[in-house]
Design a protein around this motif. Structure first.
Motif, PDB file in Angstrom:
ATOM      1  N   LYS A  42      31.594  27.881  33.583  1.00  0.00           N
ATOM      2  CA  LYS A  42      30.471  28.079  32.843  1.00  0.00           C
ATOM      3  C   LYS A  42      30.800  28.857  31.397  1.00  0.00           C
ATOM      4  O   LYS A  42      31.802  29.614  31.446  1.00  0.00           O
ATOM      5  CB  LYS A  42      29.360  29.198  33.659  1.00  0.00           C
ATOM      6  N   ASN A  43      29.754  28.671  30.365  1.00  0.00           N
ATOM      7  CA  ASN A  43      30.169  29.067  29.219  1.00  0.00           C
ATOM      8  C   ASN A  43      30.307  30.791  29.298  1.00  0.00           C
ATOM      9  O   ASN A  43      29.609  31.459  29.984  1.00  0.00           O
ATOM     10  CB  ASN A  43      28.872  28.854  28.009  1.00  0.00           C
ATOM     11  N   VAL A  44      31.034  31.220  28.454  1.00  0.00           N
ATOM     12  CA  VAL A  44      31.552  32.905  28.317  1.00  0.00           C
ATOM     13  C   VAL A  44      31.675  33.058  26.915  1.00  0.00           C
ATOM     14  O   VAL A  44      32.394  32.399  26.097  1.00  0.00           O
ATOM     15  CB  VAL A  44      32.331  33.221  29.322  1.00  0.00           C
ATOM     16  N   GLU A  45      31.634  34.382  26.637  1.00  0.00           N
ATOM     17  CA  GLU A  45      31.914  34.688  25.206  1.00  0.00           C
ATOM     18  C   GLU A  45      33.367  34.588  24.995  1.00  0.00           C
ATOM     19  O   GLU A  45      34.358  34.679  26.014  1.00  0.00           O
ATOM     20  CB  GLU A  45      31.828  36.333  24.804  1.00  0.00           C
ATOM     21  N   PRO A  51      38.936  35.837  33.843  1.00  0.00           N
ATOM     22  CA  PRO A  51      39.493  34.468  33.955  1.00  0.00           C
ATOM     23  C   PRO A  51      38.840  33.315  33.253  1.00  0.00           C
ATOM     24  O   PRO A  51      37.735  32.938  33.755  1.00  0.00           O
ATOM     25  CB  PRO A  51      39.679  34.270  35.266  1.00  0.00           C
ATOM     26  N   ARG A  52      39.619  32.419  32.290  1.00  0.00           N
ATOM     27  CA  ARG A  52      38.943  31.530  31.502  1.00  0.00           C
ATOM     28  C   ARG A  52      39.882  30.570  30.956  1.00  0.00           C
ATOM     29  O   ARG A  52      40.798  30.982  30.718  1.00  0.00           O
ATOM     30  CB  ARG A  52      37.994  32.291  30.413  1.00  0.00           C
ATOM     31  N   LEU A  76      45.726  28.415  22.381  1.00  0.00           N
ATOM     32  CA  LEU A  76      45.424  29.041  23.789  1.00  0.00           C
ATOM     33  C   LEU A  76      44.637  28.040  24.525  1.00  0.00           C
ATOM     34  O   LEU A  76      43.673  27.690  24.241  1.00  0.00           O
ATOM     35  CB  LEU A  76      44.987  30.321  23.546  1.00  0.00           C
ATOM     36  N   VAL A  77      45.116  28.070  25.826  1.00  0.00           N
ATOM     37  CA  VAL A  77      44.440  27.052  27.031  1.00  0.00           C
ATOM     38  C   VAL A  77      43.731  28.058  27.995  1.00  0.00           C
ATOM     39  O   VAL A  77      42.740  27.576  28.582  1.00  0.00           O
ATOM     40  CB  VAL A  77      45.040  25.682  27.303  1.00  0.00           C
ATOM     41  N   LEU A  78      44.475  28.981  28.230  1.00  0.00           N
ATOM     42  CA  LEU A  78      44.050  29.758  29.537  1.00  0.00           C
ATOM     43  C   LEU A  78      44.437  31.159  29.154  1.00  0.00           C
ATOM     44  O   LEU A  78      45.612  31.616  28.724  1.00  0.00           O
ATOM     45  CB  LEU A  78      45.137  29.582  30.716  1.00  0.00           C
ATOM     46  N   CYS A  79      43.399  32.125  29.697  1.00  0.00           N
ATOM     47  CA  CYS A  79      43.507  33.564  29.437  1.00  0.00           C
ATOM     48  C   CYS A  79      43.265  34.140  30.979  1.00  0.00           C
ATOM     49  O   CYS A  79      42.261  34.048  31.528  1.00  0.00           O
ATOM     50  CB  CYS A  79      42.615  33.970  28.479  1.00  0.00           C
ATOM     51  N   LEU A  80      44.303  34.713  31.529  1.00  0.00           N
ATOM     52  CA  LEU A  80      44.082  34.984  32.786  1.00  0.00           C
ATOM     53  C   LEU A  80      44.554  36.500  33.195  1.00  0.00           C
ATOM     54  O   LEU A  80      45.708  36.799  33.147  1.00  0.00           O
ATOM     55  CB  LEU A  80      44.922  34.125  33.856  1.00  0.00           C
ATOM     56  N   PRO A  81      43.607  37.610  33.510  1.00  0.00           N
ATOM     57  CA  PRO A  81      43.967  38.819  33.949  1.00  0.00           C
ATOM     58  C   PRO A  81      45.011  38.753  34.928  1.00  0.00           C
ATOM     59  O   PRO A  81      44.558  38.134  36.060  1.00  0.00           O
ATOM     60  CB  PRO A  81      42.825  39.326  34.089  1.00  0.00           C
ATOM     61  N   THR A  82      45.793  39.618  35.002  1.00  0.00           N
ATOM     62  CA  THR A  82      46.884  39.747  35.984  1.00  0.00           C
ATOM     63  C   THR A  82      46.164  40.439  37.566  1.00  0.00           C
ATOM     64  O   THR A  82      46.375  40.104  38.325  1.00  0.00           O
ATOM     65  CB  THR A  82      48.265  40.483  35.812  1.00  0.00           C
ATOM     66  N   ASP A  83      45.293  41.125  37.104  1.00  0.00           N
ATOM     67  CA  ASP A  83      44.664  41.740  38.405  1.00  0.00           C
ATOM     68  C   ASP A  83      43.925  40.618  38.982  1.00  0.00           C
ATOM     69  O   ASP A  83      43.885  40.534  40.399  1.00  0.00           O
ATOM     70  CB  ASP A  83      43.597  42.611  37.923  1.00  0.00           C
ATOM     71  N   PHE A  84      43.284  39.686  38.416  1.00  0.00           N
ATOM     72  CA  PHE A  84      42.498  38.667  39.093  1.00  0.00           C
ATOM     73  C   PHE A  84      43.508  38.027  39.672  1.00  0.00           C
ATOM     74  O   PHE A  84      43.334  37.498  40.822  1.00  0.00           O
ATOM     75  CB  PHE A  84      41.946  37.688  37.956  1.00  0.00           C
ATOM     76  N   LEU A  85      45.001  37.263  39.332  1.00  0.00           N
ATOM     77  CA  LEU A  85      45.693  36.641  39.881  1.00  0.00           C
ATOM     78  C   LEU A  85      46.536  37.279  41.091  1.00  0.00           C
ATOM     79  O   LEU A  85      46.796  36.669  41.954  1.00  0.00           O
ATOM     80  CB  LEU A  85      46.842  36.439  38.558  1.00  0.00           C
ATOM     81  N   ASN A  86      46.688  38.659  40.842  1.00  0.00           N
ATOM     82  CA  ASN A  86      47.292  39.433  42.061  1.00  0.00           C
ATOM     83  C   ASN A  86      46.378  39.462  43.247  1.00  0.00           C
ATOM     84  O   ASN A  86      46.821  39.178  44.336  1.00  0.00           O
ATOM     85  CB  ASN A  86      47.492  40.839  41.536  1.00  0.00           C
ATOM     86  N   LYS A  87      44.909  39.419  42.970  1.00  0.00           N
ATOM     87  CA  LYS A  87      43.820  39.569  44.133  1.00  0.00           C
ATOM     88  C   LYS A  87      43.868  38.242  44.638  1.00  0.00           C
ATOM     89  O   LYS A  87      43.628  38.069  45.783  1.00  0.00           O
ATOM     90  CB  LYS A  87      42.645  39.973  43.614  1.00  0.00           C
ATOM     91  N   THR A  88      43.859  37.240  43.780  1.00  0.00           N
ATOM     92  CA  THR A  88      43.375  35.911  44.499  1.00  0.00           C
ATOM     93  C   THR A  88      44.687  35.014  44.934  1.00  0.00           C
ATOM     94  O   THR A  88      44.385  34.489  45.759  1.00  0.00           O
ATOM     95  CB  THR A  88      42.853  34.981  42.923  1.00  0.00           C
ATOM     96  N   LEU A  89      45.759  35.242  44.701  1.00  0.00           N
ATOM     97  CA  LEU A  89      46.959  34.555  44.742  1.00  0.00           C
ATOM     98  C   LEU A  89      47.992  35.535  45.570  1.00  0.00           C
ATOM     99  O   LEU A  89      48.917  35.068  45.908  1.00  0.00           O
ATOM    100  CB  LEU A  89      47.565  33.984  43.918  1.00  0.00           C
ATOM    101  N   PRO A 151      36.106  26.755  22.893  1.00  0.00           N
ATOM    102  CA  PRO A 151      34.911  27.465  23.393  1.00  0.00           C
ATOM    103  C   PRO A 151      35.206  27.992  24.837  1.00  0.00           C
ATOM    104  O   PRO A 151      35.458  27.288  25.562  1.00  0.00           O
ATOM    105  CB  PRO A 151      33.849  26.597  23.282  1.00  0.00           C
ATOM    106  N   ALA A 152      35.318  29.347  24.935  1.00  0.00           N
ATOM    107  CA  ALA A 152      35.771  29.897  26.267  1.00  0.00           C
ATOM    108  C   ALA A 152      34.722  29.399  27.509  1.00  0.00           C
ATOM    109  O   ALA A 152      33.428  29.381  27.331  1.00  0.00           O
ATOM    110  CB  ALA A 152      35.648  31.363  26.270  1.00  0.00           C
ATOM    111  N   GLN A 153      35.339  29.501  28.728  1.00  0.00           N
ATOM    112  CA  GLN A 153      34.815  28.954  29.827  1.00  0.00           C
ATOM    113  C   GLN A 153      35.321  29.660  30.975  1.00  0.00           C
ATOM    114  O   GLN A 153      36.627  29.563  31.391  1.00  0.00           O
ATOM    115  CB  GLN A 153      35.174  27.192  30.224  1.00  0.00           C
ATOM    116  N   GLU A 154      34.323  30.470  31.684  1.00  0.00           N
ATOM    117  CA  GLU A 154      34.826  31.265  32.796  1.00  0.00           C
ATOM    118  C   GLU A 154      34.972  30.468  34.093  1.00  0.00           C
ATOM    119  O   GLU A 154      34.309  29.369  34.298  1.00  0.00           O
ATOM    120  CB  GLU A 154      33.617  32.315  32.971  1.00  0.00           C
TER     121      GLU A 154
END
Length: 247
Positions: A42-45, A51-52, A76-89, A151-154
């Motif tokens: 979905k669209n995001v700023e 994660p987007r 840039l194609v992906l911007c991924l916070p490490t806190d999200f990656l650590n929790k998810t994976l 355009p960023a996509q969450e």
């Protein structure tokens, strides 16, 4: 100080990943490391820390904007916070950092061969020269030095995916529709690759070119190309590898 380039406002949001109700859709769905999960968008700023795909980079000014061996600025194609990656994976990346994924991208010029890897050693060697780039870094102020801004996509989690097709015979495979879209988690879909040079890497996610916003569905040269992100288990100098395949 809040707001300077070493401690941008957006960094405060890192501590809310997994806690803020607004990001509940990207929490660990009983363990994405155990089950691949569909990613929808979905669209995001463009400056969002969520994660987007696309949007602005948080690459610090003391890190040069990545160039490919031809001198072209990567996008840039992906911007991924490490806190999200650590929790998810269930990873153990440094907290409050960002994994930024960049690729070669050109309009109206063929470049697919520069970012493609199907198991050939020379293809992987070519990619690692810098035609794509995976950088692990602290977050700074928003930045973009590419000729393009997607355009960023969450990321939003969709359905859990059953990708275990090993027990199906060829007749059964003819009767099912194999998932080939964007996903995160345990295993990729339709990955055509041998065990060459990726033993030290863990699969993270795949992104379908057709899921990018209008005007950028050729981000991987062809709209039906898929980009695959693998994270280095020993990330000291090499955070990961990103490549595409076109099936």
């Amino acid at each position: 100080m809040k707001g300077n380039r070493y401690y941008p406002e957006a960094l405060l949001e890192f501590h809310q990943i997994g806690k803020n109700p607004s990001v509940k859709n990207v929490e660990n769905k009983d363990g994405a490391e155990k089950m691949s999960v569909e990613i929808i968008f979905k669209n995001v700023e463009n400056k969002s820390i969520k994660p987007r795909l696309g949007g602005y980079s948080f690459l610090p000014e003391n890190i040069d904007w990545p160039l490919n061996p031809n001198g072209d600025k990567l996008t840039l194609v992906l911007c991924l916070p490490t806190d999200f990656l650590n929790k998810t994976l269930n990873l153990n990346l440094p907290q409050d950092h960002v994994l930024s994924v960049f690729t070669t991208y050109k309009k109206d010029v063929y470049f697919l061969d520069l970012i493609t890897f199907h198991g050939d050693k020379e293809e992987l060697k070519n990619i690692k020269k810098g035609f794509t780039k995976v950088l692990l870094h602290e977050a700074s102020d928003i930045r973009n030095e590419s000729d393009f801004l997607i355009p960023a996509q969450e990321f939003i989690f969709g359905e859990e995916l059953d990708l275990d097709l090993e027990e199906l015979d060829e007749e059964d495979l003819d009767d099912i529709e194999i998932y080939c879209g964007s996903l995160i988690g345990n295993k990729p879909s339709l990955l055509q690759i041998e065990n060459i040079g990726l033993d030290d890497y863990q699969f993270c996610l795949q992104i379908y070119g057709g899921d990018f916003p209008e005007g950028f569905q050729d981000i991987f040269s062809l709209s039906d190309s898929v980009g695959y992100l693998f994270i280095n288990k020993n990330y000291d100098n090499d955070a990961g590898v990103f490549f595409t395949q076109c099936t």
